[in-house]
Scaffold this active site. Structure first.
Site, mmCIF file in Angstrom:
data_model
loop_
_atom_site.group_PDB
_atom_site.id
_atom_site.type_symbol
_atom_site.label_atom_id
_atom_site.label_comp_id
_atom_site.label_asym_id
_atom_site.label_seq_id
_atom_site.Cartn_x
_atom_site.Cartn_y
_atom_site.Cartn_z
ATOM 1 N N ASP A 30 0.850 -1.190 0.000
ATOM 2 C CA ASP A 30 0.000 0.000 0.000
ATOM 3 C C ASP A 30 0.888 1.244 0.000
ATOM 4 O O ASP A 30 1.882 1.319 0.727
ATOM 5 C CB ASP A 30 -0.918 -0.001 1.228
ATOM 6 C CG ASP A 30 -2.065 0.979 1.082
ATOM 7 O OD1 ASP A 30 -3.215 0.524 0.980
ATOM 8 O OD2 ASP A 30 -1.806 2.211 1.065
ATOM 9 N N ASN A 89 -13.017 -3.077 2.150
ATOM 10 C CA ASN A 89 -13.843 -1.891 2.353
ATOM 11 C C ASN A 89 -14.884 -1.823 1.244
ATOM 12 O O ASN A 89 -14.573 -2.075 0.070
ATOM 13 C CB ASN A 89 -12.980 -0.625 2.339
ATOM 14 C CG ASN A 89 -12.123 -0.503 3.584
ATOM 15 O OD1 ASN A 89 -12.559 -0.866 4.672
ATOM 16 N ND2 ASN A 89 -10.919 -0.006 3.435
ATOM 17 N N ALA A 95 -14.711 4.252 3.790
ATOM 18 C CA ALA A 95 -13.595 4.987 3.175
ATOM 19 C C ALA A 95 -13.017 4.241 1.979
ATOM 20 O O ALA A 95 -11.853 4.449 1.628
ATOM 21 C CB ALA A 95 -12.495 5.319 4.184
ATOM 22 N N SER A 97 -11.859 3.741 -1.516
ATOM 23 C CA SER A 97 -11.448 4.798 -2.442
ATOM 24 C C SER A 97 -11.050 4.299 -3.823
ATOM 25 O O SER A 97 -11.032 5.084 -4.770
ATOM 26 C CB SER A 97 -10.281 5.600 -1.840
ATOM 27 O OG SER A 97 -9.190 4.753 -1.579
ATOM 28 N N VAL A 98 -10.714 3.031 -3.957
ATOM 29 C CA VAL A 98 -10.291 2.513 -5.267
ATOM 30 C C VAL A 98 -11.282 1.429 -5.715
ATOM 31 O O VAL A 98 -11.439 0.411 -5.033
ATOM 32 C CB VAL A 98 -8.866 1.929 -5.214
ATOM 33 C CG1 VAL A 98 -8.457 1.386 -6.589
ATOM 34 C CG2 VAL A 98 -7.863 2.982 -4.750
ATOM 35 N N HIS A 102 -10.033 -5.249 -3.602
ATOM 36 C CA HIS A 102 -8.708 -5.473 -3.000
ATOM 37 C C HIS A 102 -8.869 -5.881 -1.556
ATOM 38 O O HIS A 102 -9.736 -5.380 -0.840
ATOM 39 C CB HIS A 102 -7.823 -4.224 -3.114
ATOM 40 C CG HIS A 102 -8.463 -2.957 -2.665
ATOM 41 N ND1 HIS A 102 -9.335 -2.242 -3.460
ATOM 42 C CD2 HIS A 102 -8.381 -2.280 -1.506
ATOM 43 C CE1 HIS A 102 -9.753 -1.167 -2.797
ATOM 44 N NE2 HIS A 102 -9.189 -1.181 -1.597
ATOM 45 N N HIS A 104 -7.044 -5.916 1.967
ATOM 46 C CA HIS A 104 -5.946 -5.341 2.743
ATOM 47 C C HIS A 104 -5.383 -6.424 3.656
ATOM 48 O O HIS A 104 -6.137 -7.072 4.401
ATOM 49 C CB HIS A 104 -6.450 -4.202 3.639
ATOM 50 C CG HIS A 104 -6.927 -2.983 2.926
ATOM 51 N ND1 HIS A 104 -6.166 -1.835 2.807
ATOM 52 C CD2 HIS A 104 -8.101 -2.717 2.299
ATOM 53 C CE1 HIS A 104 -6.856 -0.901 2.153
ATOM 54 N NE2 HIS A 104 -8.035 -1.415 1.835
HETATM 55 P P1 AMP Z 1 -9.674 1.380 0.078
HETATM 56 O O1 AMP Z 1 -9.885 2.521 1.029
HETATM 57 O O2 AMP Z 1 -10.090 0.065 0.675
HETATM 58 O O3 AMP Z 1 -10.285 1.633 -1.274
HETATM 59 O O4 AMP Z 1 -8.105 1.257 -0.076
HETATM 60 C C1 AMP Z 1 -7.400 1.735 -1.167
HETATM 61 C C2 AMP Z 1 -5.958 1.696 -0.771
HETATM 62 O O5 AMP Z 1 -5.171 1.850 -1.934
HETATM 63 C C3 AMP Z 1 -5.528 2.788 0.208
HETATM 64 O O6 AMP Z 1 -5.024 2.196 1.396
HETATM 65 C C4 AMP Z 1 -4.460 3.559 -0.566
HETATM 66 O O7 AMP Z 1 -3.395 3.996 0.255
HETATM 67 C C5 AMP Z 1 -4.008 2.541 -1.591
HETATM 68 N N1 AMP Z 1 -3.451 3.054 -2.826
HETATM 69 C C6 AMP Z 1 -3.937 4.059 -3.593
HETATM 70 N N2 AMP Z 1 -3.173 4.234 -4.687
HETATM 71 C C7 AMP Z 1 -2.179 3.318 -4.615
HETATM 72 C C8 AMP Z 1 -1.080 2.975 -5.443
HETATM 73 N N3 AMP Z 1 -0.827 3.633 -6.607
HETATM 74 N N4 AMP Z 1 -0.250 1.983 -5.046
HETATM 75 C C9 AMP Z 1 -0.485 1.335 -3.884
HETATM 76 N N5 AMP Z 1 -1.510 1.587 -3.059
HETATM 77 C C10 AMP Z 1 -2.354 2.568 -3.418
#
Ligand code: AMP
Length: 116
Positions: A30, A89, A95, A97-98, A102, A104
């Site tokens: 991460d 998530n 929260a 965000s992507v 995935h 964690h």
């Molecule tokens: P989530 O909040 O579950 O969507 O987690 C998304 C995670 O992706 C967060 O912990 C970010 O720090 C991580 N993240 C975002 N961009 C990148 C990236 N380019 N490489 C690695 N981790 C990332």
């Protein structure tokens, strides 16, 4: 998906520190770690998030959990005396965000429950 960040990492278009690969998964550190060990395990095939998972994703999900165990072993946080947290998530309150599924893998420090 061309505009998906984690699809870009899977395809090698976006740089990342990859720590584990399998036929179905890729795992990388991460970028903003929440603990000494913080790795994201993603399916190579795009899935939006855990609420989009159906029976057709069973093999991807199993492969993600197996990858998490192998990563924990390689990082030295497996076993009853250490341990780690696995998190999906979903949605704004969590929260998330992507928008590429995935898992964690978080460990290397004592954590509390419930999370903040
Ligand atoms: P989530 O909040 O579950 O969507 O987690 C998304 C995670 O992706 C967060 O912990 C970010 O720090 C991580 N993240 C975002 N961009 C990148 C990236 N380019 N490489 C690695 N981790 C990332």
């Amino acid at each position: 998906m061309d505009d998906c960040l984690f699809c870009g990492i899977v395809a090698g278009r976006v740089p990342s520190e990859i720590v584990h690969e399998s036929e179905r998964t890729v795992a990388f550190r991460d970028i903003a770690p929440a603990a000494p060990v913080h790795v994201l395990v993603v399916p190579r095939q795009h899935v939006d998030n855990a609420s989009s998972v159906g029976p057709e994703h069973a093999e991807d999900l199993a492969a993600m959990v197996v990858a998490a165990r192998e990563i924990a072993e390689a990082e030295g946080i497996a076993g009853e005396e250490r341990g780690y947290r696995l998190v999906f998530n979903v949605g704004r309150d969590s929260a998330n965000s992507v928008p590429h599924l995935h898992l964690h893998v978080i460990g290397g420090r004592q954590m509390s429950w419930p999370p903040g």
